[in-house]
Design a protein around this motif. Structure first.
Motif, PDB file in Angstrom:
ATOM      1  N   SER A 192      41.857  39.152  47.049  1.00  0.00           N
ATOM      2  CA  SER A 192      40.889  40.162  47.490  1.00  0.00           C
ATOM      3  C   SER A 192      41.408  41.567  47.226  1.00  0.00           C
ATOM      4  CB  SER A 192      40.577  39.984  48.976  1.00  0.00           C
ATOM      5  OG  SER A 192      41.754  40.074  49.761  1.00  0.00           O
ATOM      6  N   LEU A 216      38.792  46.760  40.394  1.00  0.00           N
ATOM      7  CA  LEU A 216      37.506  47.452  40.471  1.00  0.00           C
ATOM      8  C   LEU A 216      37.709  48.958  40.608  1.00  0.00           C
ATOM      9  CD1 LEU A 216      34.420  47.348  40.718  1.00  0.00           C
ATOM     10  CD2 LEU A 216      34.709  46.956  43.179  1.00  0.00           C
ATOM     11  N   ALA A 234      35.590  47.046  35.667  1.00  0.00           N
ATOM     12  CA  ALA A 234      34.620  46.955  36.765  1.00  0.00           C
ATOM     13  C   ALA A 234      33.761  45.700  36.630  1.00  0.00           C
ATOM     14  CB  ALA A 234      33.752  48.204  36.793  1.00  0.00           C
ATOM     15  N   SER A 235      33.389  45.365  35.408  1.00  0.00           N
ATOM     16  CA  SER A 235      32.583  44.164  35.179  1.00  0.00           C
ATOM     17  C   SER A 235      33.378  42.903  35.506  1.00  0.00           C
ATOM     18  CB  SER A 235      32.111  44.119  33.715  1.00  0.00           C
ATOM     19  OG  SER A 235      31.308  45.243  33.417  1.00  0.00           O
ATOM     20  N   ALA A 291      35.891  42.630  37.658  1.00  0.00           N
ATOM     21  CA  ALA A 291      36.039  42.524  39.110  1.00  0.00           C
ATOM     22  C   ALA A 291      34.738  42.065  39.761  1.00  0.00           C
ATOM     23  CB  ALA A 291      36.470  43.869  39.683  1.00  0.00           C
ATOM     24  N   THR A 292      33.619  42.628  39.327  1.00  0.00           N
ATOM     25  CA  THR A 292      32.330  42.246  39.903  1.00  0.00           C
ATOM     26  C   THR A 292      32.014  40.787  39.632  1.00  0.00           C
ATOM     27  OG1 THR A 292      31.508  44.513  39.619  1.00  0.00           O
ATOM     28  CG2 THR A 292      29.869  42.775  39.946  1.00  0.00           C
ATOM     29  N   ALA A 293      32.265  40.338  38.403  1.00  0.00           N
ATOM     30  CA  ALA A 293      32.008  38.945  38.053  1.00  0.00           C
ATOM     31  C   ALA A 293      32.882  38.008  38.888  1.00  0.00           C
ATOM     32  CB  ALA A 293      32.273  38.732  36.561  1.00  0.00           C
ATOM     33  N   THR A 294      34.117  38.413  39.139  1.00  0.00           N
ATOM     34  CA  THR A 294      35.018  37.585  39.947  1.00  0.00           C
ATOM     35  C   THR A 294      34.518  37.486  41.379  1.00  0.00           C
ATOM     36  OG1 THR A 294      36.886  38.281  38.568  1.00  0.00           O
ATOM     37  CG2 THR A 294      37.401  37.271  40.684  1.00  0.00           C
ATOM     38  N   TYR A 295      34.093  38.593  41.950  1.00  0.00           N
ATOM     39  CA  TYR A 295      33.510  38.567  43.294  1.00  0.00           C
ATOM     40  C   TYR A 295      32.310  37.627  43.350  1.00  0.00           C
ATOM     41  CZ  TYR A 295      36.145  42.445  45.432  1.00  0.00           C
ATOM     42  OH  TYR A 295      37.129  43.239  45.980  1.00  0.00           O
ATOM     43  N   LEU A 296      31.450  37.685  42.344  1.00  0.00           N
ATOM     44  CA  LEU A 296      30.251  36.836  42.319  1.00  0.00           C
ATOM     45  C   LEU A 296      30.621  35.360  42.216  1.00  0.00           C
ATOM     46  CD1 LEU A 296      27.925  38.980  40.013  1.00  0.00           C
ATOM     47  CD2 LEU A 296      27.701  38.608  42.485  1.00  0.00           C
TER      48      LEU A 296
END
Length: 264
Positions: A16, A23, A43-44, A46-51
């Motif tokens: 986390s 990000l 940023a993409s 990190a966002t994809a990993t969160y999703l």
């Protein structure tokens, strides 16, 4: 040094935190023309990993193999000389602030210990836990202080209890406890700890030539994906921490195997 490094490198051990750092780096890069493409990529990512963590049971994929490594006891032994519970289930800071023993999400360690203590009224009882803080000497309470309050409130006789209060991690829990209580060959001991932590703990016990029977509790891999990203991240953080711990402890000779398994 081992303990200090483990604390200083926490952001690199915790998914986390690591994802947030990526990000943040991406957002910062986007403010500068020369690094904008790199920023968008970071940023993409990190966002994809969160999703992925939110929509897929990634945390269970990481945690379940740890929790399933050692099975639950099918029946309790007829005789037990002692019962050990490792720290990690109490919150000394909240206890000091509120004046009440406060447990965390690993609370079943403590409640199962109380149940076993009452089931085996002649067994020696041992709690092992000091403080995981870098500046632990300034902490108003350590884990053993909180445990003492909790167990007394649950009706356990303090005369039966031994509290190890100097340890700062799992390795020190076990090494310091062995030096304190000096278990004898042939004695029967139960170890109460979170199922996720049992493989690493058993590897340390075996390296210390101390035979214990694990009692895994506080399971987290239930096969149900939480609708809260924070819950999934917390479970993933703890699972990754254990896998890294297994690797580092094996490399440094603190365990007897990379992924300890039940004997036989």
């Amino acid at each position: 040094m081992f303990f200090v490094l483990s604390k200083l490198l926490i952001p690199l051990q915790t998914p986390s935190d690591l994802i947030l750092l990526i990000l943040s780096a991406g957002v910062i890069c986007c403010w500068f023309a020369r690094s904008r493409r790199l920023g968008i990529w970071l940023a993409s990512l990190a966002t994809a990993t969160y999703l992925l963590i939110f929509f897929l049971p990634v945390s269970d994929w990481v945690t379940a193999p740890l929790e399933n490594r050692f099975p639950q006891l099918s029946a309790l032994p007829g005789h037990v000389d002692g019962i050990i519970v490792l720290g990690g289930a109490v919150n000394p800071e909240a206890t000091a602030q509120r004046g009440r023993p406060t447990l965390n999400s690993e609370a079943e360690r403590m409640t199962e210990f109380v149940r076993l203590a009452k089931h085996y009224p002649e067994a020696r009882l041992v709690f092992s836990g000091g403080s995981g803080l870098l500046d632990y000497q300034r902490a108003p309470l350590n884990e053993a202080d909180v445990a003492r309050q909790f167990f007394e409130e649950q009706g356990l006789d303090p005369a039966r209890m031994t509290f190890e209060n100097k340890s700062r991690n799992t390795y020190e829990n076990i090494v310091f406890t062995k030096a304190l209580i000096k278990p004898q060959p042939g004695e029967s001991w139960l170890l109460v700890s979170s199922a996720r932590d049992i493989p690493r703990s058993m590897g340390i016990f075996r390296k210390q030539h101390w035979a214990v029977v694990p009692v895994p509790v506080a399971y987290k891999s239930d096969g149900v994906r939480s609708n809260l990203l924070g819950d999934n991240l917390q479970k993933l953080d703890r699972g990754v921490h254990e896998w890294l711990g297994l690797l580092v402890y094996r490399i440094t000779g603190k365990t007897d195997a990379l992924f300890p398994a039940p004997a036989g």
